[in-house]
Enzyme design. Structure first.
Site, short mmCIF file in Angstrom:
data_model
loop_
_atom_site.label_atom_id
_atom_site.label_comp_id
_atom_site.label_asym_id
_atom_site.label_seq_id
_atom_site.Cartn_x
_atom_site.Cartn_y
_atom_site.Cartn_z
N LYS A 1 -2.99 5.44 11.68
CA LYS A 1 -1.98 4.87 10.79
C LYS A 1 -2.65 4.07 9.68
CE LYS A 1 1.80 1.60 10.62
NZ LYS A 1 2.30 0.33 11.15
N CYS B 1 2.63 -8.42 15.48
CA CYS B 1 4.02 -7.91 15.53
C CYS B 1 5.03 -9.05 15.58
CB CYS B 1 4.24 -7.06 16.77
SG CYS B 1 3.21 -5.61 16.86
N HIS C 1 0.84 -1.20 0.00
CA HIS C 1 0.00 0.00 0.00
C HIS C 1 0.88 1.25 0.00
CE1 HIS C 1 0.72 0.62 4.28
NE2 HIS C 1 0.26 -0.59 4.57
N CYS D 1 -1.90 -4.46 22.29
CA CYS D 1 -0.72 -4.11 21.51
C CYS D 1 -0.87 -2.65 21.05
CB CYS D 1 -0.62 -5.03 20.30
SG CYS D 1 0.44 -4.36 19.01
N LYS E 1 -2.97 -2.41 6.77
CA LYS E 1 -3.91 -3.41 6.28
C LYS E 1 -4.81 -3.87 7.42
CE LYS E 1 -4.47 -8.09 5.29
NZ LYS E 1 -4.61 -9.16 4.49
N HIS F 1 4.08 1.30 2.23
CA HIS F 1 5.24 0.57 1.70
C HIS F 1 5.84 1.34 0.52
CE1 HIS F 1 2.42 -2.74 3.09
NE2 HIS F 1 3.43 -2.84 3.92
N CYS G 1 2.08 -10.75 20.69
CA CYS G 1 1.19 -10.19 19.66
C CYS G 1 1.54 -10.88 18.35
CB CYS G 1 1.38 -8.68 19.53
SG CYS G 1 0.53 -8.04 18.06
N HIS H 1 -1.36 -2.80 16.96
CA HIS H 1 -2.52 -3.49 16.36
C HIS H 1 -3.81 -3.32 17.15
CE1 HIS H 1 0.89 -5.43 14.37
NE2 HIS H 1 0.06 -5.56 13.36
N1 MSP Z 1 8.80 -7.55 8.01
C1 MSP Z 1 8.95 -6.46 8.87
C2 MSP Z 1 10.24 -5.72 8.60
C3 MSP Z 1 11.47 -6.56 8.73
S1 MSP Z 1 12.90 -5.67 8.28
C4 MSP Z 1 14.15 -6.65 8.71
C5 MSP Z 1 7.79 -5.49 8.69
N2 MSP Z 1 7.11 -5.56 7.54
S2 MSP Z 1 5.86 -4.63 7.14
O1 MSP Z 1 5.35 -5.19 5.92
O2 MSP Z 1 4.95 -4.51 8.22
O3 MSP Z 1 6.47 -3.24 6.77
C6 MSP Z 1 6.62 -2.23 7.72
C7 MSP Z 1 7.16 -1.02 7.00
O4 MSP Z 1 6.27 -0.65 5.92
C8 MSP Z 1 7.28 0.23 7.83
O5 MSP Z 1 8.44 0.26 8.64
C9 MSP Z 1 7.30 1.27 6.73
O6 MSP Z 1 8.51 1.24 6.07
C10 MSP Z 1 6.22 0.75 5.79
N3 MSP Z 1 4.88 1.19 6.21
C11 MSP Z 1 3.80 0.42 6.47
N4 MSP Z 1 2.75 1.22 6.80
C12 MSP Z 1 3.12 2.50 6.76
C13 MSP Z 1 2.45 3.74 6.97
N5 MSP Z 1 1.18 3.84 7.28
N6 MSP Z 1 3.17 4.86 6.81
C14 MSP Z 1 4.49 4.85 6.48
N7 MSP Z 1 5.14 3.70 6.28
C15 MSP Z 1 4.50 2.51 6.42
O7 MSP Z 1 7.57 -4.69 9.59
#
Ligand code: MSP
Length: 649
Positions: free
Chosen positions: A296, A129, A18, A143, A299, A21, A126, A146
């Site tokens: 925030k 997480c 999304h 959490c 998903k 990411h 959790c 979440h």
């Molecule tokens: N798999 C772990 C990361 C492991 S790294 C060794 C993870 N994955 S995640 O799919 O949840 O991705 C989290 C990351 O996605 C955040 O740190 C950020 O880079 C990005 N984001 C997800 N949602 C976001 C927002 N709402 N806003 C900004 N960035 C966001 O955690």
């Protein structure tokens, strides 16, 4: 440092990509491109995180085996990035056999050194997480991320002696002020480390509960905790411990994450590295969240925005520009399509697009489409050259630290300065007066500065910036270097043919409001003077209590757009970013003094809690502060740009 190693988090494959990411990955891509343009050798890593409970749950829910499910979603991430202009050097998956082999090697190494032991632990787990929370960390028993109740789990597991490295880590962070940046996250981690004993880290899961992971090399009844496996990707991708790439890029490692995964990156990872006998990474760079109405985007909360749909409407360059311009590094930012459209129309269609189309058209009209030979410049050109140099240097200094919003703001000083320079030099008048040599100097100065702007925009909007360079007759090849741009002048050769027209950013109609506007409060259509009331000099007013003053919500706001109010020649409808989730509109009586285009991008001070009222049928949500004197109307503003919504106190 002549190398730069940039990484994104590896994303979980239980959700489709999304906007959140996309933001991190586009920012990483912009940093990779920027560092290449600074003359550095760059390695850019992204990928997917595929082990752990929640991936298995998602696979079961979709009726697929974990491997088949991971293959499918990982491919969606991998294939999406090129559509967003992202050119990574490497895409890693934690299910890659080589990654798994190296994770086992790292585990064995730490185990052999005595930093892993077997013990029993009970904690609040959790699943979202994939980690245990202490009582203290939970918010109302849930959490914090979440908002779900964790499950209490007690079992025998392997533990990493993280506590042993607490003092070392604290010292390292204190000795290296930019190890974690920006500052607020560094302070957060220092406070965490200073607040009490760091617990050892549970790094295994019994296979009886979870099989989908990297098997521990010293106990086949267990798999590795997903974070221990995932963090190692940053090294396994380089072929650690050997591999030429490790020696080359590890000392220049820059991790980029959002604040949700600060603790694993700022605490688990450096202590793991220490235990493995590795140097810490160079910088951990942390950005805030994209929010939807104060929450925030994620998903699990079901409020995600699809990056591709926006890219289709605003173009790849407009979309990337918005993400990198709108979010102040380290802070949260509210997403709305209105804000995107406002930025697009004001910064790109108005400021930048107009600059290109008018300058190219004038070059054709006055010089048959060829870059003229500049004559000797005067004080105005000296000032312009200095402005260009400052803009380039400020852009570079800020971009270097991931401060893309401020860097673009610095570059826009030049873009707006160029539009003003054209207005004051009035090439059309020079043409009429037959002042050919002055006309040539003015037009050359404008075109050369536009070239500089385009080169600096390459990391942000590779497509549009390449088109701008092509319009200026430049090939945009690999010899470009940003540092040379700051110092040099006159790289544009006289006689170069420029494009006839430029329509880089056609204006986009603002989206219709998604939610019907609330019925306006029953207010009589005000006949009184609108905001601000032109104030005559006046004597002192009655003293008021400090408490009364405190009731006024005074804030700094940035003007997103401004337009005349139909049938009201004194009024402008000004849309403001005042730090609210949605833009705020103010009807201001300033049309006689300010052109709408001169307001866009400016910061003003607003009274944000004035009761809304209607002026000529248009709702006004506040008042812009101004001073009227000698037939001028000056707007109040902070002495330097601050985050929109900052309180004035
Ligand atoms: N798999 C772990 C990361 C492991 S790294 C060794 C993870 N994955 S995640 O799919 O949840 O991705 C989290 C990351 O996605 C955040 O740190 C950020 O880079 C990005 N984001 C997800 N949602 C976001 C927002 N709402 N806003 C900004 N960035 C966001 O955690």
């Amino acid at each position: 440092m002549d190398r730069f190693y940039i990484t994104t988090p590896i994303y979980y494959v239980n959700a489709r990509p999304h906007l959140g990411h996309a933001h991190t990955t586009i920012l990483a891509d912009a940093m990779a491109r920027f560092n290449r343009l600074m003359g550095r050798e760059v390695h850019f890593l992204t990928g997917t995180d595929e082990h752990g409970d929640k991936i298995v749950k998602a696979a079961v829910a979709s009726g697929k085996s974990p491997q088949a499910y991971c293959d499918e979603i990982s491919a969606i991430f991998k294939d999406l990035w090129p559509h967003l202009g992202v050119e990574y050097s490497q895409f890693i998956r934690t299910t890659d056999p080589e990654h798994k082999r190296l994770v086992q090697k790292a585990l064995q190494k730490v185990y052999d050194s005595g930093d892993i032991y077997f013990g029993e632990y009970g904690g609040h787990y959790c699943f979202g997480c994939e980690r245990f929370y202490t009582e203290k960390e939970l918010v109302d028993g849930c959490c914090p991320d979440h908002k779900t109740k964790p499950e209490y789990i007690a079992e025998k597991n392997y533990f990493f002696r993280m506590n042993k490295y607490q003092d070392w880590l604290l010292e390292h962070i204190k000795a290296n002020p930019e190890f974690i940046r920006p500052e607020q996250y560094r302070s957060e981690v220092v406070a965490l480390l200073e607040s009490g004993a760091l617990e050892d880290l549970c790094i295994s899961r019994p296979k009886s509960r979870l099989e989908w992971g990297v098997e521990l090399p010293f106990d086949t009844d267990y798999v590795a905790y997903v974070w221990f496996d995932a963090l190692l990707n940053y090294l396994t991708a380089l072929g650690w411990p050997d591999g030429e790439q490790t020696a080359k890029f590890w000392p220049a490692a820059n991790h980029l994450i959002a604040k949700d995964i600060l603790k694993p990156h700022a605490v688990f990872w450096p202590t793991m590295l220490k235990a493995m006998g590795m140097e810490p990474f160079q910088h951990l760079n942390v950005h805030g969240y994209w929010l939807i109405k104060d929450t925030k985007m994620s998903k699990s909360l079901g409020n995600v925005v699809d990056p591709l749909s926006l890219k289709d409407k605003y173009g790849l360059s407009g979309f990337r520009y918005f993400l990198l311009r709108e979010m102040t590094f380290g802070y949260d930012s509210s997403f709305s399509e209105e804000a995107l459209c406002g930025r697009f129309n004001s910064d790109l269609a108005n400021d930048l697009g107009n600059l290109f189309s008018r300058a190219l058209a004038m070059t054709h009209k006055y010089f048959g489409g060829g870059v003229p030979q500049a004559g000797l410049g005067g004080p105005d050109e000296e000032e312009l050259i200095l402005m260009a140099k400052d803009a380039c240097l400020n852009f570079q200094r800020l971009f270097e630290r991931f401060q893309t919003a401020k860097a673009l703001e610095a570059l826009w000083e030049l873009v707006r300065g160029l539009n003003k320079y054209i207005d004051t030099q009035a090439p059309w008048a020079l043409f009429k007066e037959n002042n050919g040599s002055r006309l040539a100097t003015v037009m050359y100065s404008v075109l050369e500065c536009m070239r500089k702007v385009a080169v600096h925009l390459l990391p942000v909007m590779p497509e549009a910036a390449s088109a701008m360079l092509a319009q200026l007759g430049q090939d945009g090849g690999t010899t470009l270097n940003l540092q040379a741009e700051a110092e040099g002048w006159g790289q544009l050769s006289a006689g170069t043919a420029v494009a006839k027209a430029s329509n880089l950013f056609p204006r986009v109609e603002p989206p219709a409001p998604a939610v019907p506007a609330e019925p306006a409060p029953k207010a009589k259509e005000a006949k009184a003077a609108p905001s601000p009331a032109p104030a005559a000099p006046q004597g002192p007013k009655e003293p008021i209590d400090f408490e009364d003053f405190q009731k006024i919500d005074l804030r700094v706001a940035t003007v997103i757009s401004a337009e005349p109010v139909p049938k009201a020649d004194k009024l402008l409808l000004v849309k403001l970013d005042a730090g609210d989730p949605e833009p705020r509109q103010v009807v201001a009586g300033i049309a006689e003094f300010w052109k709408p285009e001169d307001l866009v991008g400016r910061q003003v001070v607003v009274v944000a809690n004035l009761k809304p009222r209607k002026l000529r049928g248009v709702e006004s949500q506040g008042m812009i502060l101004a001073v009227k004197q000698d037939g001028r109307l000056e707007l109040l503003a902070p002495s330097a740009t601050v985050a929109p919504g900052s309180a004035v106190s």
